[in-house]
Design an enzyme around this catalytic site. Structure first.
Site, PDB file in Angstrom:
ATOM      1  N   ILE A 197      -1.527  -4.249 -38.686  1.00  0.00           N
ATOM      2  CA  ILE A 197      -2.399  -5.391 -39.095  1.00  0.00           C
ATOM      3  C   ILE A 197      -2.935  -5.461 -39.979  1.00  0.00           C
ATOM      4  CG2 ILE A 197      -3.709  -7.752 -39.140  1.00  0.00           C
ATOM      5  CD1 ILE A 197      -2.214  -8.460 -36.125  1.00  0.00           C
ATOM      6  N   CYS A 198      -2.979  -5.880 -41.625  1.00  0.00           N
ATOM      7  CA  CYS A 198      -3.539  -5.418 -42.869  1.00  0.00           C
ATOM      8  C   CYS A 198      -3.666  -4.100 -43.114  1.00  0.00           C
ATOM      9  CB  CYS A 198      -4.836  -6.833 -42.700  1.00  0.00           C
ATOM     10  SG  CYS A 198      -5.823  -6.184 -44.677  1.00  0.00           S
ATOM     11  N   GLN A 199      -5.008  -3.701 -42.568  1.00  0.00           N
ATOM     12  CA  GLN A 199      -4.846  -2.022 -42.485  1.00  0.00           C
ATOM     13  C   GLN A 199      -4.378  -0.960 -41.864  1.00  0.00           C
ATOM     14  OE1 GLN A 199      -8.877  -0.203 -41.831  1.00  0.00           O
ATOM     15  NE2 GLN A 199      -9.325   0.980 -43.611  1.00  0.00           N
TER      16      GLN A 199
END
Length: 355
Positions: free
Chosen positions: A148-150
């Site tokens: 997720i994301c980073q």
């Protein structure tokens, strides 16, 4: 004809002021009875700990039907409990109900002892050992990984460096091209002297990170939501939900200084992942080595990771089994909105189940 340019009805104004007073009065009573605000609603047990990190295994009401466990790798920014915010807003709970066997990495809160942790420590170290724990617990060579994301960037790097340990890869709101014109966060990061910044502050304070994120949408995130709070002050459940989200936003960990330096410099400033030149330790991250099935989920109204930053992934990897899924919502709504609860976990489960 009145000379008043604002055309204010005195009687209506009085009624609105009185209604506002009653809301505030009700709010005081509501806040008196709000107990401790907790994040993470789904039963879980810690199956591995190392330094500040905890690897959680979630417990559903029934036995998992999925053959391969799913490990969620969240970003270092904020805590991972956005995926299990509360009982009726929990991607984790909904994945369990679909039959998935879910694990989650909680990175913890870095302190001064973590100042020199690198991306290699996080990706080739912590993440790799968590995946090994899950593999051993299930007697499998490879697990499903959801970044997720980073954490999605971490997962892409990991899958490219350790393809034999990842059976299927799911990325959510994950950037690969950090230099798209609509990426305001990237524009800011590219104009910061990262070395001077990290050398000055050491670990990056969470309050400073939160301030930066809030100023990306200053009117909505600093004013409108608090004005809207008045409307729900007489609703204890809605007030508790509001405070839970506020706790998640502001109960954020600091960032390990060296990791922040590397990520900001190599990804935000130099866009090395997109150029095929990113390195973890001494090894180059070649996304073409990602040949396992990949599901890339992005949010159409995402102001932190615009769709254009995420959608190039399909052309970057070596996999011939690539699926892109667009979600009508924002960076946070993709986890907690009512639409997300109905659509996202079933979509992930169905995609994994077909593989």
């Amino acid at each position: 004809m009145s000379d008043n340019p604002f055309h204010i009805d005195p009687e209506r104004a009085r009624e609105e002021v009185e209604a506002f007073r009653r809301k505030l009065e009700a709010g005081v009573e509501t806040l008196k009875h709000v107990g401790p605000i907790e994040l993470g609603s789904t039963p879980r047990e810690a199956v591995y700990t190392e330094d500040k990190l905890t690897l959680w295994h979630f417990k559903g009401k029934g036995k998992p039907t999925a053959k391969t466990p799913l490990l969620i790798c969240y970003a270092l920014v904020n805590t991972p409990w956005m995926v299990d915010l509360q009982e009726d807003r929990s991607m984790v709970r909904n994945l369990l109900e679909q039959g998935e066997d879910v694990y989650l990495i909680d990175w913890g809160y870095p302190d001064g002892a973590d100042r020199w942790l690198t991306l290699e420590d996080y990706i080739d170290g912590y993440l790799d050992r968590c995946i090994d724990v899950v593999r051993r617990r299930h007697g499998l060579d490879a697990v499903n990984l959801l970044g997720i994301c980073q954490g999605g960037v971490f997962s892409l790097c990991y899958a490219a460096l350790h393809p034999e340990k990842v059976r299927n890869l799911v990325t959510m709101v994950t950037p690969v091209d950090f230099h798209t014109p609509d990426n305001m966060l990237s524009h800011w990061a590219r104009n910061v002297d990262i070395d001077l910044f990290v050398d000055t502050v050491g670990n990056v304070p969470a309050d400073l990170m939160n301030f930066a994120y809030l100023t990306l949408k200053p009117l909505r995130l600093n004013q409108q939501k608090y004005v809207g709070l008045v409307d729900i002050l007489d609703n204890p459940k809605e007030v508790e939900n509001f405070l839970r989200m506020e706790k998640w936003i502001f109960d954020s960990p600091d960032q390990a200084g060296e990791t922040f330096r590397q990520f900001a410099r190599d990804f935000f400033q130099k866009n090395l992942l997109m150029k095929g030149e990113a390195t973890i330790g001494e090894r180059r991250v070649d996304l073409k080595k990602i040949v396992q099935p990949v599901l890339n989920i992005y949010a159409e109204q995402d102001h932190l990771v615009p769709p254009a930053a995420s959608t190039p992934l399909g052309d970057m990897i070596g996999s011939k089994d690539y699926t892109a899924l667009a979600f009508q919502g924002g960076h946070i709504g993709i986890y907690v909105s009512g639409r997300a609860q109905k659509l996202v976990p079933p979509a992930i489960h169905e995609w994994l189940d077909e593989r």
